[in-house]
Design an enzyme around this catalytic site. Structure first.
Site, PDB file in Angstrom:
ATOM      1  N   GLY A  24     -69.124 -40.199   7.497  1.00 58.71           N
ATOM      2  CA  GLY A  24     -67.953 -39.913   8.684  1.00 58.71           C
ATOM      3  C   GLY A  24     -66.886 -39.599   8.867  1.00 58.71           C
ATOM      4  N   SER A  25     -66.159 -39.281   9.793  1.00 56.22           N
ATOM      5  CA  SER A  25     -65.338 -38.194   9.818  1.00 56.22           C
ATOM      6  C   SER A  25     -64.083 -37.609   9.239  1.00 56.22           C
ATOM      7  CB  SER A  25     -65.255 -38.405  12.035  1.00 56.22           C
ATOM      8  OG  SER A  25     -63.775 -39.256  11.571  1.00 56.22           O
ATOM      9  N   ASP A  49     -64.888 -41.684   0.156  1.00 58.36           N
ATOM     10  CA  ASP A  49     -65.599 -42.464   1.873  1.00 58.36           C
ATOM     11  C   ASP A  49     -64.435 -43.067   2.673  1.00 58.36           C
ATOM     12  OD1 ASP A  49     -68.466 -44.583   1.910  1.00 58.36           O
ATOM     13  OD2 ASP A  49     -67.175 -42.757   2.903  1.00 58.36           O
ATOM     14  N   GLY A  50     -64.479 -42.934   3.567  1.00 57.54           N
ATOM     15  CA  GLY A  50     -63.582 -43.072   4.660  1.00 57.54           C
ATOM     16  C   GLY A  50     -63.733 -44.800   4.847  1.00 57.54           C
ATOM     17  N   ALA A  51     -63.378 -45.575   6.094  1.00 55.22           N
ATOM     18  CA  ALA A  51     -62.920 -46.758   5.961  1.00 55.22           C
ATOM     19  C   ALA A  51     -62.700 -47.165   7.263  1.00 55.22           C
ATOM     20  CB  ALA A  51     -61.935 -47.493   5.099  1.00 55.22           C
ATOM     21  N   LYS A  61     -65.891 -51.422   6.896  1.00 52.61           N
ATOM     22  CA  LYS A  61     -67.157 -49.827   6.835  1.00 52.61           C
ATOM     23  C   LYS A  61     -67.982 -50.362   7.492  1.00 52.61           C
ATOM     24  CE  LYS A  61     -67.593 -47.508   3.116  1.00 52.61           C
ATOM     25  NZ  LYS A  61     -67.301 -46.480   3.764  1.00 52.61           N
ATOM     26  N   GLY A  62     -68.570 -49.233   7.564  1.00 46.77           N
ATOM     27  CA  GLY A  62     -69.845 -49.439   8.507  1.00 46.77           C
ATOM     28  C   GLY A  62     -69.533 -49.072  10.331  1.00 46.77           C
ATOM     29  N   GLY A  63     -68.544 -48.453  10.363  1.00 47.79           N
ATOM     30  CA  GLY A  63     -68.734 -48.030  11.707  1.00 47.79           C
ATOM     31  C   GLY A  63     -69.969 -47.323  12.250  1.00 47.79           C
ATOM     32  N   GLU A  76     -73.007 -47.119   1.316  1.00 50.06           N
ATOM     33  CA  GLU A  76     -72.234 -46.147   0.470  1.00 50.06           C
ATOM     34  C   GLU A  76     -71.640 -47.227  -0.265  1.00 50.06           C
ATOM     35  OE1 GLU A  76     -69.852 -46.916   4.449  1.00 50.06           O
ATOM     36  OE2 GLU A  76     -70.296 -44.910   4.941  1.00 50.06           O
TER      37      GLU A  76
END
Ligand code: DER
Length: 251
Positions: free
Chosen positions: A31-32, A89-91, A102-104, A111
């Site tokens: 992700g970003s 990790d992001g969310a 998560k999973g966008g 992940e």
């Protein structure tokens, strides 16, 4: 600009707090926001990171690690007896119990494998992601990775469970048909009413309103579902692949 600054500050703080110099095995999400996590790690310098190995969670994550000149290795090379020291990790959304959607970015399966291989999972997200209940700010639905040929039947099951207009995630306009994940599968986005906290009392829920843990347990069992974009863990309760609750979330 404010959001990018928030992501960057959260990432640098998370690395400062959770990436100890003695660590050797680190998971890197997708992700970003995680871009800033890798930036913060690279900023520690070659001397500090030379004994560290970084494990990606998909094609983008792999590129980030390589572009930063960090030592790359894949999770299938980590002996089952060994754990990662930490995974960052992001969310897409974080609730009051640190459960996550998560999973966008469609990377949820790898992940979750990397997150659950880590002793500690640190979620890094900008302020937009903090919610009281999952499904409040992230209204696109719970991302679910599925076998393409099972997609129609999974959609039917999701509607029976109360999902509102679940749909297969379309590919980019330049690609006719469904978006395909790094694992060659499809993503179904399944909107539900905001999810009650696992810790909520058993007060009468509205029709079609689920608790995080109960819904997670149902989704993971649908035939054709590979993995779900709900990360949670409470009192050791784990779904099929062992969800991972972050030890900390940085906003
Ligand atoms: O796919 C994912 O779960 C990613 O972590 C992603 O959703 C986080 O996205 P962002 O950091 O770009 O907001």
């Amino acid at each position: 600009k404010l959001i990018e600054t928030s992501k960057r500050l959260a990432a640098f703080q998370a690395v400062q707090d959770y990436l100890l110099p003695t660590y050797t095995h680190i998971g890197i999400g997708s992700g970003s926001t995680v871009v800033y996590v890798v930036e913060a790690i690279a900023a520690l310098g070659a001397e500090a990171t030379k004994g560290m190995t970084f494990y990606p969670t998909g094609a983008q994550s792999e590129e980030l690690i390589e572009a930063a000149g960090l030592h790359l290795q894949y999770i299938n090379k980590l002996p089952p007896s060994k754990q990662l020291d930490v995974a960052f990790d992001g969310a897409d959304e974080v609730d009051a119990e640190l459960n996550l959607i998560k999973g966008g970015g469609a990377c949820l399966w790898q992940e979750k494998i990397v997150a659950t291989a880590a002793k500690q999972f640190v979620c890094v997200a900008d302020f937009r992601k903090l919610s009281t209940r999952l499904g409040t700010s992230w209204t696109k639905g719970i991302p679910i990775e599925v076998l393409p040929m099972a997609a129609p039947r999974v959609l039917g099951e999701l509607k029976d469970l109360g999902s509102i207009n679940p749909a297969v995630r379309p590919g980019l306009p330049s690609k006719a048909g469904a978006m395909v994940t790094d694992n060659g599968l499809w993503i179904i986005d399944a909107p539900f009413k905001p999810l009650r906290l696992a810790g909520d009392g058993d007060a009468k829920a509205e029709e079609g309103e689920w608790k995080v843990d109960e819904l997670a347990d149902r989704l993971i069992k649908i035939p054709g579902v590979a993995e779900i974009g709900l990360f949670y863990g409470r009192n050791g309760l784990q779904v099929k692949s062992g969800a991972q609750k972050p030890v900390a979330a940085y906003f």
